[in-house]
Design a protein around this motif. Structure first.
Motif, PDB file in Angstrom:
ATOM      1  N   UNK A   1       0.886  -1.156   0.000  1.00  0.00           N
ATOM      2  CA  UNK A   1       0.000   0.000   0.000  1.00  0.00           C
ATOM      3  C   UNK A   1       0.924   1.206   0.000  1.00  0.00           C
ATOM      4  N   UNK A   2       0.659   2.152  -0.888  1.00  0.00           N
ATOM      5  CA  UNK A   2       1.531   3.319  -0.974  1.00  0.00           C
ATOM      6  C   UNK A   2       0.704   4.557  -1.315  1.00  0.00           C
ATOM      7  N   UNK A   3       0.937   5.610  -0.580  1.00  0.00           N
ATOM      8  CA  UNK A   3       0.235   6.861  -0.822  1.00  0.00           C
ATOM      9  C   UNK A   3       0.930   7.656  -1.926  1.00  0.00           C
ATOM     10  N   UNK A   4       0.142   8.133  -2.862  1.00  0.00           N
ATOM     11  CA  UNK A   4       0.657   9.018  -3.916  1.00  0.00           C
ATOM     12  C   UNK A   4       1.241  10.285  -3.289  1.00  0.00           C
ATOM     13  N   UNK A   5       0.730  10.662  -2.133  1.00  0.00           N
ATOM     14  CA  UNK A   5       1.155  11.904  -1.461  1.00  0.00           C
ATOM     15  C   UNK A   5       2.335  11.697  -0.519  1.00  0.00           C
ATOM     16  N   UNK A   6       2.940  10.520  -0.511  1.00  0.00           N
ATOM     17  CA  UNK A   6       4.079  10.221   0.363  1.00  0.00           C
ATOM     18  C   UNK A   6       5.280  11.061  -0.081  1.00  0.00           C
ATOM     19  N   UNK A   7       5.712  11.968   0.779  1.00  0.00           N
ATOM     20  CA  UNK A   7       6.844  12.824   0.448  1.00  0.00           C
ATOM     21  C   UNK A   7       8.178  12.164   0.773  1.00  0.00           C
TER      22      UNK A   7
ATOM     23  N   UNK B   1      -8.066  11.627  -0.267  1.00  0.00           N
ATOM     24  CA  UNK B   1      -8.814  11.515   0.987  1.00  0.00           C
ATOM     25  C   UNK B   1      -9.937  10.476   0.934  1.00  0.00           C
ATOM     26  N   UNK B   2     -10.507  10.228  -0.235  1.00  0.00           N
ATOM     27  CA  UNK B   2     -11.594   9.249  -0.332  1.00  0.00           C
ATOM     28  C   UNK B   2     -11.118   7.837   0.005  1.00  0.00           C
ATOM     29  N   UNK B   3      -9.802   7.594  -0.074  1.00  0.00           N
ATOM     30  CA  UNK B   3      -9.246   6.275   0.237  1.00  0.00           C
ATOM     31  C   UNK B   3      -8.948   6.093   1.725  1.00  0.00           C
ATOM     32  N   UNK B   4      -9.077   7.147   2.505  1.00  0.00           N
ATOM     33  CA  UNK B   4      -8.856   7.050   3.954  1.00  0.00           C
ATOM     34  C   UNK B   4     -10.118   6.476   4.579  1.00  0.00           C
TER      35      UNK B   4
ATOM     36  N   UNK C   1     -10.104   5.329   7.883  1.00  0.00           N
ATOM     37  CA  UNK C   1     -10.041   5.547   9.328  1.00  0.00           C
ATOM     38  C   UNK C   1      -9.749   4.290  10.124  1.00  0.00           C
ATOM     39  N   UNK C   2      -9.795   3.142   9.496  1.00  0.00           N
ATOM     40  CA  UNK C   2      -9.511   1.876  10.175  1.00  0.00           C
ATOM     41  C   UNK C   2      -8.144   1.347   9.765  1.00  0.00           C
ATOM     42  N   UNK C   3      -7.949   1.157   8.475  1.00  0.00           N
ATOM     43  CA  UNK C   3      -6.663   0.666   7.993  1.00  0.00           C
ATOM     44  C   UNK C   3      -5.794   1.835   7.523  1.00  0.00           C
ATOM     45  N   UNK C   4      -6.353   2.665   6.702  1.00  0.00           N
ATOM     46  CA  UNK C   4      -5.631   3.823   6.162  1.00  0.00           C
ATOM     47  C   UNK C   4      -6.149   5.065   6.879  1.00  0.00           C
ATOM     48  N   UNK C   5      -5.232   5.737   7.592  1.00  0.00           N
ATOM     49  CA  UNK C   5      -5.648   6.857   8.432  1.00  0.00           C
ATOM     50  C   UNK C   5      -5.111   8.206   7.970  1.00  0.00           C
ATOM     51  N   UNK C   6      -4.178   8.192   7.018  1.00  0.00           N
ATOM     52  CA  UNK C   6      -3.653   9.453   6.497  1.00  0.00           C
ATOM     53  C   UNK C   6      -3.017   9.196   5.136  1.00  0.00           C
ATOM     54  N   UNK C   7      -2.627  10.259   4.468  1.00  0.00           N
ATOM     55  CA  UNK C   7      -1.946  10.146   3.177  1.00  0.00           C
ATOM     56  C   UNK C   7      -0.435  10.302   3.317  1.00  0.00           C
ATOM     57  N   UNK C   8       0.039  10.476   4.544  1.00  0.00           N
ATOM     58  CA  UNK C   8       1.472  10.653   4.786  1.00  0.00           C
ATOM     59  C   UNK C   8       2.194   9.308   4.728  1.00  0.00           C
ATOM     60  N   UNK C   9       3.502   9.351   4.782  1.00  0.00           N
ATOM     61  CA  UNK C   9       4.328   8.148   4.757  1.00  0.00           C
ATOM     62  C   UNK C   9       3.861   7.154   5.816  1.00  0.00           C
TER      63      UNK C   9
ATOM     64  N   UNK D   1       0.956   5.967   6.143  1.00  0.00           N
ATOM     65  CA  UNK D   1      -0.497   6.116   6.195  1.00  0.00           C
ATOM     66  C   UNK D   1      -1.075   5.806   7.582  1.00  0.00           C
ATOM     67  N   UNK D   2      -0.204   5.820   8.588  1.00  0.00           N
ATOM     68  CA  UNK D   2      -0.593   5.468   9.966  1.00  0.00           C
ATOM     69  C   UNK D   2      -1.284   4.100  10.008  1.00  0.00           C
ATOM     70  N   UNK D   3      -0.865   3.228   9.098  1.00  0.00           N
ATOM     71  CA  UNK D   3      -1.409   1.873   9.008  1.00  0.00           C
ATOM     72  C   UNK D   3      -0.645   0.972   9.976  1.00  0.00           C
ATOM     73  N   UNK D   4      -1.364   0.169  10.739  1.00  0.00           N
ATOM     74  CA  UNK D   4      -0.710  -0.760  11.652  1.00  0.00           C
ATOM     75  C   UNK D   4      -0.478  -2.096  10.953  1.00  0.00           C
ATOM     76  N   UNK D   5       0.529  -2.813  11.427  1.00  0.00           N
ATOM     77  CA  UNK D   5       0.778  -4.158  10.899  1.00  0.00           C
ATOM     78  C   UNK D   5      -0.444  -5.043  11.130  1.00  0.00           C
ATOM     79  N   UNK D   6      -1.055  -4.890  12.287  1.00  0.00           N
ATOM     80  CA  UNK D   6      -2.221  -5.708  12.631  1.00  0.00           C
ATOM     81  C   UNK D   6      -3.346  -5.521  11.599  1.00  0.00           C
ATOM     82  N   UNK D   7      -3.617  -4.282  11.227  1.00  0.00           N
ATOM     83  CA  UNK D   7      -4.669  -4.011  10.241  1.00  0.00           C
ATOM     84  C   UNK D   7      -4.286  -4.575   8.869  1.00  0.00           C
TER      85      UNK D   7
END
Length: 104
Positions: A33-39, A68-71, A73-81, A83-89
C-alpha cells in the motif's frame, strides 16, 4: 559504510537482484500500500518496482492510495508516509488472501 554488495542488496530496483529472487522463489506474494502523497518515498519508485515484479511473472499487487476518499479511518488513516497503518490491520486484511493463494 556499506560494501558494494550490501548496497546492491538494498537497492530496490536492482534488476539482477530481482531476477535472482524470482528464480530462487517464484511463489512469494508481494502486496504493498503506498500513498501518492508520500513525500518521504516517491510512489514512482514503488510503481516501477511492481512493474518489474509483473515482468518477472510474480504475484504482486500494489494498492495506490490516491486521495482523501481512500482514507477509511480503520486501515488507512492518512496520506502521509506509512499512512498510519498498523501491521495488525494490514495482516488482518491481506493474510487470509495470501493463505488462500498458498493453501495448495
Amino acid at each position: 559504510y556499506f560494501k558494494d554488495e550490501n548496497y546492491i542488496m538494498r537497492a530496490i530496483l536492482n534488476s539482477s537482484h530481482l531476477i535472482l529472487g524470482a528464480n530462487v522463489n517464484p511463489n512469494i506474494i508481494y502486496v504493498s500500500y503506498h500513498s501518492i502523497k508520500d513525500l518521504a518515498t516517491p510512489a514512482k519508485d514503488k510503481i516501477e518496482l511492481y512493474k518489474c515484479f509483473k515482468q518477472l511473472n510474480l504475484d504482486a499487487t500494489l494498492h495506490l492510495i490516491q486521495d482523501e476518499k481512500d482514507i477509511d479511518g480503520k486501515m488507512i488513516k492518512s496520506l502521509e508516509h506509512g499512512m498510519r497503518m498498523t501491521d495488525k490491520a494490514l495482516f488482518r486484511k491481506e493474510l487470509p488472501l495470501m493463505l488462500e493463494k498458498l493453501k495448495d
